[in-house]
Design a protein around this motif. Structure first.
Motif, PDB file in Angstrom:
ATOM      1  N   GLN A 273      -9.627  -6.547  13.881  1.00 48.10           N
ATOM      2  CA  GLN A 273      -9.262  -5.289  13.253  1.00 48.10           C
ATOM      3  C   GLN A 273      -8.085  -5.482  12.327  1.00 48.10           C
ATOM      4  O   GLN A 273      -7.171  -6.258  12.620  1.00 48.10           O
ATOM      5  N   LEU A 274      -8.109  -4.750  11.233  1.00 50.51           N
ATOM      6  CA  LEU A 274      -7.004  -4.715  10.297  1.00 50.51           C
ATOM      7  C   LEU A 274      -6.474  -3.295  10.243  1.00 50.51           C
ATOM      8  O   LEU A 274      -7.244  -2.347  10.081  1.00 50.51           O
ATOM      9  N   VAL A 275      -5.178  -3.148  10.377  1.00 50.66           N
ATOM     10  CA  VAL A 275      -4.553  -1.837  10.377  1.00 50.66           C
ATOM     11  C   VAL A 275      -3.486  -1.790   9.300  1.00 50.66           C
ATOM     12  O   VAL A 275      -2.502  -2.538   9.362  1.00 50.66           O
ATOM     13  N   GLU A 276      -3.681  -0.900   8.339  1.00 52.16           N
ATOM     14  CA  GLU A 276      -2.722  -0.730   7.263  1.00 52.16           C
ATOM     15  C   GLU A 276      -1.671   0.305   7.641  1.00 52.16           C
ATOM     16  O   GLU A 276      -1.938   1.240   8.396  1.00 52.16           O
ATOM     17  N   SER A 277      -0.502   0.148   7.071  1.00 48.85           N
ATOM     18  CA  SER A 277       0.559   1.119   7.243  1.00 48.85           C
ATOM     19  C   SER A 277       1.478   1.065   6.032  1.00 48.85           C
ATOM     20  O   SER A 277       1.418   0.127   5.238  1.00 48.85           O
ATOM     21  N   GLY A 278       2.311   2.078   5.907  1.00 52.14           N
ATOM     22  CA  GLY A 278       3.298   2.102   4.845  1.00 52.14           C
ATOM     23  C   GLY A 278       2.970   2.998   3.678  1.00 52.14           C
ATOM     24  O   GLY A 278       3.796   3.148   2.765  1.00 52.14           O
ATOM     25  N   GLY A 279       1.798   3.588   3.683  1.00 50.87           N
ATOM     26  CA  GLY A 279       1.452   4.497   2.616  1.00 50.87           C
ATOM     27  C   GLY A 279       2.209   5.797   2.731  1.00 50.87           C
ATOM     28  O   GLY A 279       2.892   6.064   3.711  1.00 50.87           O
ATOM     29  N   GLY A 280       2.089   6.605   1.703  1.00 48.78           N
ATOM     30  CA  GLY A 280       2.768   7.879   1.707  1.00 48.78           C
ATOM     31  C   GLY A 280       2.875   8.459   0.322  1.00 48.78           C
ATOM     32  O   GLY A 280       2.216   8.009  -0.615  1.00 48.78           O
ATOM     33  N   LEU A 281       3.717   9.456   0.215  1.00 51.58           N
ATOM     34  CA  LEU A 281       3.960  10.149  -1.043  1.00 51.58           C
ATOM     35  C   LEU A 281       5.249   9.637  -1.665  1.00 51.58           C
ATOM     36  O   LEU A 281       6.290   9.565  -0.995  1.00 51.58           O
ATOM     37  N   VAL A 282       5.176   9.300  -2.927  1.00 45.53           N
ATOM     38  CA  VAL A 282       6.346   8.788  -3.631  1.00 45.53           C
ATOM     39  C   VAL A 282       6.332   9.310  -5.060  1.00 45.53           C
ATOM     40  O   VAL A 282       5.268   9.554  -5.633  1.00 45.53           O
ATOM     41  N   GLN A 283       7.500   9.481  -5.622  1.00 46.64           N
ATOM     42  CA  GLN A 283       7.606   9.932  -7.005  1.00 46.64           C
ATOM     43  C   GLN A 283       7.354   8.787  -7.971  1.00 46.64           C
ATOM     44  O   GLN A 283       7.538   7.617  -7.626  1.00 46.64           O
ATOM     45  N   PRO A 284       6.921   9.111  -9.178  1.00 48.07           N
ATOM     46  CA  PRO A 284       6.751   8.054 -10.179  1.00 48.07           C
ATOM     47  C   PRO A 284       8.017   7.229 -10.332  1.00 48.07           C
ATOM     48  O   PRO A 284       9.128   7.762 -10.368  1.00 48.07           O
ATOM     49  N   GLY A 285       7.836   5.931 -10.426  1.00 41.75           N
ATOM     50  CA  GLY A 285       8.955   5.015 -10.509  1.00 41.75           C
ATOM     51  C   GLY A 285       9.460   4.537  -9.169  1.00 41.75           C
ATOM     52  O   GLY A 285      10.287   3.615  -9.114  1.00 41.75           O
ATOM     53  N   GLY A 286       8.972   5.123  -8.109  1.00 38.16           N
ATOM     54  CA  GLY A 286       9.396   4.750  -6.777  1.00 38.16           C
ATOM     55  C   GLY A 286       8.696   3.512  -6.265  1.00 38.16           C
ATOM     56  O   GLY A 286       7.881   2.893  -6.951  1.00 38.16           O
ATOM     57  N   SER A 287       9.009   3.173  -5.017  1.00 32.37           N
ATOM     58  CA  SER A 287       8.477   1.969  -4.396  1.00 32.37           C
ATOM     59  C   SER A 287       7.932   2.256  -3.011  1.00 32.37           C
ATOM     60  O   SER A 287       8.393   3.164  -2.313  1.00 32.37           O
ATOM     61  N   LEU A 288       6.955   1.475  -2.630  1.00 28.35           N
ATOM     62  CA  LEU A 288       6.415   1.482  -1.286  1.00 28.35           C
ATOM     63  C   LEU A 288       6.074   0.062  -0.893  1.00 28.35           C
ATOM     64  O   LEU A 288       5.759  -0.769  -1.751  1.00 28.35           O
ATOM     65  N   ARG A 289       6.110  -0.191   0.393  1.00 24.36           N
ATOM     66  CA  ARG A 289       5.688  -1.475   0.915  1.00 24.36           C
ATOM     67  C   ARG A 289       4.589  -1.249   1.936  1.00 24.36           C
ATOM     68  O   ARG A 289       4.823  -0.638   2.978  1.00 24.36           O
ATOM     69  N   LEU A 290       3.415  -1.740   1.625  1.00 24.35           N
ATOM     70  CA  LEU A 290       2.292  -1.643   2.531  1.00 24.35           C
ATOM     71  C   LEU A 290       2.218  -2.872   3.423  1.00 24.35           C
ATOM     72  O   LEU A 290       2.517  -3.982   2.991  1.00 24.35           O
ATOM     73  N   SER A 291       1.805  -2.649   4.649  1.00 21.04           N
ATOM     74  CA  SER A 291       1.600  -3.736   5.584  1.00 21.04           C
ATOM     75  C   SER A 291       0.198  -3.656   6.155  1.00 21.04           C
ATOM     76  O   SER A 291      -0.353  -2.574   6.319  1.00 21.04           O
ATOM     77  N   CYS A 292      -0.348  -4.792   6.465  1.00 15.23           N
ATOM     78  CA  CYS A 292      -1.659  -4.861   7.090  1.00 15.23           C
ATOM     79  C   CYS A 292      -1.603  -5.919   8.171  1.00 15.23           C
ATOM     80  O   CYS A 292      -1.418  -7.100   7.871  1.00 15.23           O
ATOM     81  N   ALA A 293      -1.765  -5.488   9.399  1.00 14.26           N
ATOM     82  CA  ALA A 293      -1.691  -6.382  10.539  1.00 14.26           C
ATOM     83  C   ALA A 293      -3.081  -6.634  11.111  1.00 14.26           C
ATOM     84  O   ALA A 293      -3.829  -5.690  11.376  1.00 14.26           O
ATOM     85  N   ALA A 294      -3.387  -7.877  11.308  1.00 14.69           N
ATOM     86  CA  ALA A 294      -4.664  -8.265  11.893  1.00 14.69           C
ATOM     87  C   ALA A 294      -4.505  -8.491  13.381  1.00 14.69           C
ATOM     88  O   ALA A 294      -3.537  -9.104  13.832  1.00 14.69           O
ATOM     89  N   SER A 295      -5.458  -8.005  14.140  1.00 10.57           N
ATOM     90  CA  SER A 295      -5.482  -8.224  15.571  1.00 10.57           C
ATOM     91  C   SER A 295      -6.852  -8.740  15.982  1.00 10.57           C
ATOM     92  O   SER A 295      -7.819  -8.641  15.230  1.00 10.57           O
ATOM     93  N   GLY A 296      -6.913  -9.280  17.179  1.00 12.07           N
ATOM     94  CA  GLY A 296      -8.168  -9.799  17.680  1.00 12.07           C
ATOM     95  C   GLY A 296      -8.574 -11.122  17.059  1.00 12.07           C
ATOM     96  O   GLY A 296      -9.758 -11.491  17.113  1.00 12.07           O
ATOM     97  N   ILE A 297      -7.627 -11.810  16.501  1.00 14.53           N
ATOM     98  CA  ILE A 297      -7.903 -13.093  15.875  1.00 14.53           C
ATOM     99  C   ILE A 297      -7.136 -14.178  16.615  1.00 14.53           C
ATOM    100  O   ILE A 297      -6.000 -13.977  17.039  1.00 14.53           O
ATOM    101  N   ILE A 298      -7.785 -15.300  16.779  1.00 10.54           N
ATOM    102  CA  ILE A 298      -7.161 -16.404  17.495  1.00 10.54           C
ATOM    103  C   ILE A 298      -5.925 -16.874  16.751  1.00 10.54           C
ATOM    104  O   ILE A 298      -5.919 -16.976  15.522  1.00 10.54           O
ATOM    105  N   PHE A 299      -4.906 -17.155  17.519  1.00  9.91           N
ATOM    106  CA  PHE A 299      -3.648 -17.589  16.935  1.00  9.91           C
ATOM    107  C   PHE A 299      -3.856 -18.751  15.977  1.00  9.91           C
ATOM    108  O   PHE A 299      -4.522 -19.732  16.301  1.00  9.91           O
ATOM    109  N   GLY A 300      -3.295 -18.626  14.812  1.00 14.75           N
ATOM    110  CA  GLY A 300      -3.348 -19.681  13.821  1.00 14.75           C
ATOM    111  C   GLY A 300      -4.500 -19.583  12.847  1.00 14.75           C
ATOM    112  O   GLY A 300      -4.450 -20.197  11.781  1.00 14.75           O
TER     113      GLY A 300
END
Length: 122
Positions: free
Chosen positions: A3-30
């Motif tokens: 599974q991939l789960v995104e986060s960090g979205g939202g409402l921002v004004q023009p010229g602003g910044s956001l940082r999106l993250s996507c974490a993977a789970s259920g995958i073998i280490f490495g």
């Protein structure tokens, strides 16, 4: 299982910044480190488009529309891919999806997150 789960979205004004993250789970280490990972987006009434990708070797590629403004990166120890978005424009408004894929001679693996909404508006 994967599974991939995104986060960090939202409402921002023009010229602003956001940082999106996507974490993977259920995958073998490495194993995450072997995948190409990326971000796509889809605005209402438009087709899904590539935003940025980063390979297992950390080579990157960006859509022309976001070059110089967005930066994709990954932290393999955390099974996470990021998208730093600066200088956001209303045209960037979309649902952003993360992707991880692995393509070999005899195998293809392709996973998608559920998406996170980014809205750029005054």
């Amino acid at each position: 299982q994967v599974q991939l789960v995104e986060s960090g979205g939202g409402l921002v004004q023009p010229g602003g910044s956001l940082r999106l993250s996507c974490a993977a789970s259920g995958i073998i280490f490495g194993i995450f480190s072997l995948y190409t990972t990326g971000w796509y987006r889809q605005a209402p009434g438009k087709q899904r488009e590539l935003v940025a990708v980063v390979t297992s070797g950390r080579s990157t590629n960006y859509a022309d529309a976001v070059k110089g403004r967005f930066t994709i990166s990954r932290d393999n120890a955390k099974n996470t891919v990021y998208l730093q978005m600066n200088g956001l424009k209303p045209e960037d408004t979309a649902v952003y999806y993360c992707n991880m894929n692995l393509r070999g001679d005899s195998v293809v693996r392709d996973y998608w997150g559920q998406g996170t909404q980014v809205t750029v508006s005054s």
